[in-house]
Every structure is written in structure tokens, then in C-alpha cells.
Design a protein around this motif. Structure first.
Motif, PDB file in Angstrom:
ATOM      1  N   UNK A   1      34.776  47.499  37.219  1.00 47.14           N
ATOM      2  CA  UNK A   1      36.060  47.518  36.530  1.00 47.14           C
ATOM      3  C   UNK A   1      36.550  48.909  36.205  1.00 47.14           C
ATOM      4  N   UNK A   2      35.640  49.772  35.810  1.00 44.03           N
ATOM      5  CA  UNK A   2      36.023  51.130  35.420  1.00 44.03           C
ATOM      6  C   UNK A   2      36.512  51.955  36.608  1.00 44.03           C
ATOM      7  N   UNK A   3      36.191  51.518  37.826  1.00 41.88           N
ATOM      8  CA  UNK A   3      36.657  52.245  39.007  1.00 41.88           C
ATOM      9  C   UNK A   3      38.074  51.860  39.410  1.00 41.88           C
ATOM     10  N   UNK A   4      38.464  50.631  39.107  1.00 42.51           N
ATOM     11  CA  UNK A   4      39.689  50.061  39.669  1.00 42.51           C
ATOM     12  C   UNK A   4      40.963  50.588  39.021  1.00 42.51           C
ATOM     13  N   UNK A   5      42.024  50.664  39.813  1.00 44.05           N
ATOM     14  CA  UNK A   5      43.319  51.123  39.299  1.00 44.05           C
ATOM     15  C   UNK A   5      44.380  50.031  39.302  1.00 44.05           C
ATOM     16  N   UNK A   6      44.321  49.108  40.270  1.00 40.12           N
ATOM     17  CA  UNK A   6      45.329  48.057  40.370  1.00 40.12           C
ATOM     18  C   UNK A   6      44.824  46.727  39.807  1.00 40.12           C
ATOM     19  N   UNK A   7      43.907  46.788  38.855  1.00 37.89           N
ATOM     20  CA  UNK A   7      43.375  45.606  38.180  1.00 37.89           C
ATOM     21  C   UNK A   7      43.490  45.817  36.677  1.00 37.89           C
ATOM     22  N   UNK A   8      43.819  44.749  35.955  1.00 38.50           N
ATOM     23  CA  UNK A   8      43.962  44.830  34.502  1.00 38.50           C
ATOM     24  C   UNK A   8      42.683  44.409  33.770  1.00 38.50           C
ATOM     25  N   UNK A   9      42.093  43.295  34.197  1.00 38.17           N
ATOM     26  CA  UNK A   9      40.910  42.764  33.519  1.00 38.17           C
ATOM     27  C   UNK A   9      39.963  42.116  34.515  1.00 38.17           C
ATOM     28  N   UNK A  10      38.665  42.104  34.167  1.00 40.77           N
ATOM     29  CA  UNK A  10      37.651  41.334  34.871  1.00 40.77           C
ATOM     30  C   UNK A  10      37.086  40.333  33.877  1.00 40.77           C
ATOM     31  N   UNK A  11      37.042  39.062  34.276  1.00 43.68           N
ATOM     32  CA  UNK A  11      36.563  38.017  33.386  1.00 43.68           C
ATOM     33  C   UNK A  11      35.575  37.109  34.117  1.00 43.68           C
ATOM     34  N   UNK A  12      34.637  36.574  33.375  1.00 43.63           N
ATOM     35  CA  UNK A  12      33.689  35.598  33.921  1.00 43.63           C
ATOM     36  C   UNK A  12      34.287  34.207  33.752  1.00 43.63           C
ATOM     37  N   UNK A  13      34.397  33.470  34.852  1.00 42.06           N
ATOM     38  CA  UNK A  13      34.992  32.141  34.796  1.00 42.06           C
ATOM     39  C   UNK A  13      34.016  31.159  34.147  1.00 42.06           C
TER      40      UNK A  13
END
Length: 351
Positions: free
Chosen positions: A56-68
Motif C-alpha cells: 500500500x505504501x508504494x502505490x499512487x493510484x490507490x486510496x485504501x487496501x482492505x481485507x474482505x
């Protein structure tokens, strides 16, 4: 387990391409499961959950990472929430937040958050709501009739992309690339920490800044002495000390060791920035030279204007295009982001 990526909707193809590249760079096997408007769901092994924050800390075009946790619908949500093992998820305080991906679907998210929180409170003895800094963040994602109940793993901090905009750095030049796109381009090459990244048209150093934040070793050059000094100034401002920046024609760069990736945004036909040389000839000759600068498994990510034939530029080189993304800047310019690899690498993979 399934990871839900809440992605930027400002571009159609870059968010997914960036996620794929970062997962490969971090050596995390994955399968894409589903894609909705603004949402990607990716399956990874349970043991890789601990690496998702780094992803997540690498990404630029993503807002959030969540576990489904569950995928359900509006009518079944309250019942299905009661089936979740909340005692195994909430160990301290928590908060519930709902997000509508379809902004035209109007309903009271606050009411829903309170209802779901009430269900959780009835299951987890002594649980407390913390609206400011919860230990557990429960994210409800509404996709028309579909509802994803998730536990947030990481929220991507966008402060960097705002604070490091080109005009906020010590040295600025018009036309500089945004930090978000620069980060994405670096990610597309799948670099790892301590890999070496070269920008042969370094300009104000924006691409090198993003590569440095990801832990890469930095090499940059530019024909314009002012740009060389400006890049050094900006890298120093960002706290980087271990870099090599020098003045050189991109067609003539020589390095003692080959680099893992080349990421660059060459000047678009401005005579002063190309040394008076036709930009098509400059790009073509520079790409030929890059063959000797790049490791066999390395990649090039290069931005060009839409009116330049990138396929023609690499016709007499050892490179081939593996993916492209088009970004409309304004009515007279579309930026084309091309990812290149060496032809012999593809041939070897077929053997």
C-alpha cells in the motif's frame, strides 16, 4: 484471503497495472477475482497479509487496501454482519465507516454505521467506538446493491503527493510531471529496494525523488546544466544523499554497471531542452544507447506525446512494448506511458 483495493477513478488502466507491478515486485503471488467501478479484488495467500501494508505504501493510484470479510447485499447486510467472528477481529476500539462508490445512490451512511456498530457491540463484550484513531477500521463499501464488509489494512497517505508537487520544490520548471504519475511509472518497472534507477532526461528530478522514496539507488543526467543543478537541489531538499547526477547527452551516457530500470519523461520537442536536435531523432538514438545501460531483465518506462510514433522509435532497437497507457493532459496533448522490455528476454522466456 481477498484484498479489496479502493482505487483512483481518474484513469482507466493505470491503477490496476500499478497494483499488478507492485505485487510482482514484492514477490506476492496473486489472482484478480473481481473488478467494479473504483474497486479491485485480489486473492493472495493468507501468509502474505503481513506484506500488504508495504504494498500500500508504494502505490499512487490507490486510496485504501482492505481485507474482505464478507460480500453481501443491502437486504442481507445486518444478518450477515452478525455471522462474522468479531471477537477475533476487534481486540480494542474500532470505528465503522461506509463509502458509496456510486455517488448517485443517496442514503444515510451515518445511520448504517450506527446500526452496524450496534451489532458489533452486541457481540464483542466491552468494545468501544473510537472515531479519531481506532485500532480497527471497518470499511463498508457500497456498489449499487452489492456491499463489501472489509477491515482496512492501510490508507495511502496522499500528503506526500500534494506537498511534493513540482512548484513546491526548491527548483521548478514548467511541464514537470506530477509526483503521483512519477511514482506510478517507477512502480511499473517493478523495482525492488536497492535496485538502481536511471533517468537520462532527469529535468527537475521528480522521477528520481519517487524512486528514492521506494529505496532505489539514483542515477540521473540531463543535457541542460541548469536542470542538473536543479535536480541535485531537489534531491537534497528531499533528504537524499547517495545519488549520481551529471550533465550528459542521453545518446552518449556510459555507466560502469547496468541499471535495473530506466524511467524517464523526455522533453517534448522544445528546442532549448533538446539541444536544438529533433526530438524524434533524439529519442531514437537515446533508446539505442539504453540497451547497453539496462540489465537483461530490466524495464524502461517512458512518457511520450501522442503524436510521436513510439513503435517507430524502437523499430531499430532491442526493445518491445509490453503495455501502454494514455493520459489526456489537455485538448492538444495526450501523454503515452509505454513500458518496454528487451526482445531477447521475451524470446528466452519462450524457450
Amino acid at each position: 484471503m481477498e484484498i479489496v483495493f479502493i482505487i483512483s477513478q481518474e484513469h482507466q488502466t493505470l491503477p490496476r497495472a500499478e497494483i499488478e507491478a507492485v505485487l510482482r515486485a514484492e514477490e506476492i503471488p496473486f489472482n484478480f477475482k473481481k473488478q467494479y467501478e473504483g474497486i479491485l479484488i485480489v486473492e493472495v495467500a493468507n501468509e502474505h497479509e503481513k506484506y500488504m501494508e508495504r504494498v500500500g505504501k508504494r502505490l499512487s493510484y490507490t486510496h485504501e487496501l482492505c481485507k474482505l470479510l464478507i460480500e453481501t447485499d443491502k437486504t442481507s447486510l445486518n444478518t450477515d454482519v452478525g455471522k462474522v467472528d468479531w471477537n477475533g477481529i476487534i481486540t480494542n476500539d474500532y470505528v465503522v465507516r461506509a463509502r458509496r462508490m456510486d455517488k448517485t445512490d443517496k442514503f444515510d451512511t451515518s445511520k448504517i454505521e450506527i446500526e452496524i456498530g450496534g451489532t458489533i457491540n452486541s457481540i464483542v463484550e466491552g468494545s468501544k467506538v473510537n472515531l479519531k484513531d481506532p485500532d480497527c477500521f471497518i470499511r463498508l463499501i457500497y456498489l449499487d446493491e452489492i456491499v463489501l464488509l472489509t477491515q482496512r489494512i492501510v490508507k495511502i497517505d496522499k500528503k506526500h503527493f500534494n506537498n511534493f508537487k513540482p512548484h513546491k520544490r526548491p527548483f521548478f520548471y514548467p511541464g514537470s510531471m506530477s509526483p503521483k504519475l512519477a511514482r506510478c511509472m517507477v512502480n511499473l518497472t517493478e523495482i525492488k529496494e536497492d535496485d538502481t534507477v536511471l533517468d537520462p532526461f532527469c529535468g527537475t528530478g521528480g522521477i528520481l525523488i519517487e524512486a528514492g522514496i521506494l529505496g532505489a539507488k539514483l542515477i540521473g543526467s540531463d543535457l541542460d546544466y541548469k536542470m542538473v543543478q536543479g535536480t541535485k537541489s531537489n534531491l537534497e531538499y528531499c533528504g537524499f544523499k547517495n545519488y549520481k547526477i551529471f550533465r550528459e547527452d542521453a545518446k552518449k551516457i556510459h555507466l560502469e554497471t547496468r541499471v535495473n530500470a530506466i524511467v524517464t519523461d523526455p522533453p517534448y520537442g522544445i528546442s532549448a531542452s533538446t539541444g536544438g536536435e529533433d526530438s524524434t531523432n533524439l529519442y531514437s538514438a537515446a533508446l539505442k544507447n539504453m540497451d547497453g545501460l539496462l540489465k537483461e531483465k530490466g524495464k524502461i518506462c517512458m512518457a511520450t506525446p501522442h503524436y510521436m510514433d513510439i513503435k517507430g522509435l524502437i523499430k531499430d532497437t532491442n526493445f518491445e512494448i509490453i503495455e501502454q497507457h494514455h493520459i489526456r493532459m489537455h485538448k492538444s496533448l495526450t501523454r503515452v506511458i509505454s513500458l518496454l522490455t528487451k526482445k531477447n528476454l521475451s524470446q528466452k522466456n519462450l524457450i
